[in-house]
Design a protein around this motif. Structure first.
Motif, PDB file in Angstrom:
ATOM      1  N   SER A  26       0.826  -1.206   0.000  1.00 37.35           N
ATOM      2  CA  SER A  26       0.000   0.000   0.000  1.00 37.35           C
ATOM      3  C   SER A  26       0.861   1.256   0.000  1.00 37.35           C
ATOM      4  O   SER A  26       0.585   2.216  -0.735  1.00 37.35           O
ATOM      5  N   LYS A  30       1.430   3.937  -3.434  1.00 38.97           N
ATOM      6  CA  LYS A  30       1.139   5.367  -3.265  1.00 38.97           C
ATOM      7  C   LYS A  30       2.372   6.195  -3.608  1.00 38.97           C
ATOM      8  O   LYS A  30       2.273   7.273  -4.204  1.00 38.97           O
ATOM      9  N   GLY A  37      -2.034  10.057  -5.550  1.00 41.20           N
ATOM     10  CA  GLY A  37      -2.399  10.020  -4.137  1.00 41.20           C
ATOM     11  C   GLY A  37      -2.894  11.370  -3.647  1.00 41.20           C
ATOM     12  O   GLY A  37      -3.845  11.445  -2.858  1.00 41.20           O
ATOM     13  N   THR A  61       0.167  12.990   1.211  1.00 43.88           N
ATOM     14  CA  THR A  61       0.352  11.696   0.563  1.00 43.88           C
ATOM     15  C   THR A  61       1.779  11.193   0.723  1.00 43.88           C
ATOM     16  O   THR A  61       2.010   9.984   0.864  1.00 43.88           O
ATOM     17  N   SER A  65       2.081   7.591   2.733  1.00 42.62           N
ATOM     18  CA  SER A  65       2.713   6.437   2.095  1.00 42.62           C
ATOM     19  C   SER A  65       3.966   6.015   2.852  1.00 42.62           C
ATOM     20  O   SER A  65       4.217   4.814   3.032  1.00 42.62           O
ATOM     21  N   GLY A 115      -3.872   2.841  -4.649  1.00 41.56           N
ATOM     22  CA  GLY A 115      -3.685   3.702  -5.804  1.00 41.56           C
ATOM     23  C   GLY A 115      -4.452   3.204  -7.013  1.00 41.56           C
ATOM     24  O   GLY A 115      -5.566   2.695  -6.901  1.00 41.56           O
TER      25      GLY A 115
END
Length: 427
Positions: A26, A30, A37, A61, A65, A115
């Protein structure tokens, strides 16, 4: 007793591996597409009324991330097991109710947790988070059973390195283009095929119903049995239900307009030979520091007789300002700015197209020098990539992350873990 302890360890390790892999994936997807993102975070901020934070979309973001990636690495390697499992649990306790709200009320179309790599519906996301929440509870309760691959003395390095690596990876993909393009307009894509409906494609199928009235009584009929020849019935209303969805192009709603608001989509897409698209979703927010490099490509296109269009979602006034500020002379085409953000993750960004097929894409930071433009463009048109291959970039990224961790593990093993084991044997 032994079996119980073994069962706890097995369940804890499965939870650790699941959380570690999902959080790392994940976080990294991103980081591959930080602009995407930021767009998704902007959707969240708008849906929940926090538009005053819109200036921090990209920063958020980056941080999100990096936090997910770092937690995943710490869980996978058993670093700060108690703290890592606690923060994962807190994260899932926040995200699970949030995704339930998304599933129930649908304020955004999808959560964006993976994403554009894997698009889940809001209900699928909620179910995924239920599983992760259960794993987080198990990992937190039985964190003492989790394996660790480093000694405590190396924990700080692993954690800090993972976080800074992901921040740097974010910045690299933002300053250039995403190392992997998950969107439809990737290099090699045929644009007419993406946006058009084939002649033999199945159309939407509907069931039609008609309401008629007779002697004060209303009755609904289908297309097969409605009283067309019975004048005693009076038509009231009709409705249609979609029973089978027809073909939907991968990129629906692709329309291009010239300065007079005339639809020129077919004219542009059917153009044969090389063509350049300068994509500027928002002229007001566009970065013009590399405008000389862009103008050099425009001059090359003029010399070769290649069409050069600027696609934007901005107003005519903004186009005039851009022309005055940059000295540009190319033709402007108007289209949806959301579509343009999907097309390329740069503002502006440049796309080389040949016979409708995307041959290359550039962030202005990566445009070739003036002396190499002709050679570079010809190589792309001939199918010879002059940029590092996607696979090479992925391999370099993996090595950049794993090699330092491996070297630290070797040092940590011989300097700390093995030394401690030798002392225990001696005692």
């Amino acid at each position: 007793m032994v079996r119980t302890e073994l069962a706890k360890k097995v369940v804890a390790e499965i939870s650790r591996l699941l959380i570690g892999v999902v959080f790392i994936f994940s976080g990294i997807v991103k980081a591959i597409d930080p602009v995407g993102g930021a767009i998704k975070i902007g959707d969240y901020l708008m849906a929940f009324g926090f538009t005053w934070l819109s200036s921090f979309e990209l920063l958020l973001t980056f941080c999100l991330s990096a936090a997910e990636f770092t937690l995943g690495v710490c869980m996978l390697l058993g670093v700060y097991r108690r703290y890592s499992s606690f923060f994962v649990l807190v994260f899932m306790l926040f995200m699970t109710p949030l995704t339930l709200y998304l599933a129930l009320f649908n304020p955004v179309s999808d959560c964006g947790c993976f994403g554009d790599a894997i698009v889940l519906t809001n209900w699928e996301t909620f179910l995924k988070n239920i599983v992760l929440l259960a794993a987080a509870v198990v990992a937190f309760i039985y964190n003492r059973y989790l394996c660790n691959f480093y000694t405590f003395k190396a924990y700080w390095f692993v954690t800090l390195f993972a976080y800074l690596f992901c921040i740097g990876f974010n910045y690299s993909n933002y300053s250039h283009l995403p190392i992997i393009d998950f969107r439809p307009f990737k290099v090699g894509a045929n644009i007419p095929a993406l946006v058009s409906i084939p002649d033999n494609a199945p159309a939407d199928e509907y069931a039609y119903y008609f309401t008629y009235e007779k002697d004060g009584v209303k009755k609904e009929f289908s297309l097969e049995n409605y009283p067309a020849d019975d004048s005693t019935w009076t038509y009231v209303s009709s409705r249609s239900d979609l029973i089978k969805k027809g073909y939907v192009p991968p990129v629906p709603g692709f329309v291009l307009y010239d300065s007079a608001s005339v639809d020129i989509t077919d004219e542009v897409l059917r153009s044969k030979g090389p063509m350049f698209w300068l994509v500027i979703p928002s002229i007001e927010k566009a970065d013009d520091k590399n405008i000389d490099a862009i103008n050099n490509v425009f001059d090359f296109a003029q010399e070769q007789g290649y069409p050069f269009y600027c696609l934007t979602g901005s107003s005519r006034e903004s186009m005039i300002d851009w022309e005055n500020n940059t000295g540009s002379e190319y033709t402007f085409i108007t289209t949806d700015d959301v579509l343009l953000k999907t097309m390329i993750r740069a503002n502006p960004g440049l796309i080389l197209i040949n016979d409708g097929v995307i041959r290359a894409k550039w962030n202005p930071n990566d445009l070739p020098d003036e002396d190499y433009i002709k050679e570079t463009m010809q190589n792309h048109l001939d199918g010879k990539s002059v940029n590092p291959k996607e696979d090479d970039g992925i391999l370099f990224m993996l090595l950049s992350f794993t090699v330092p961790l491996l070297l630290v593990w070797i040092y940590d093993y011989f300097r700390n873990r093995r030394k401690r084991s030798d002392k225990q044997i001696e005692s």
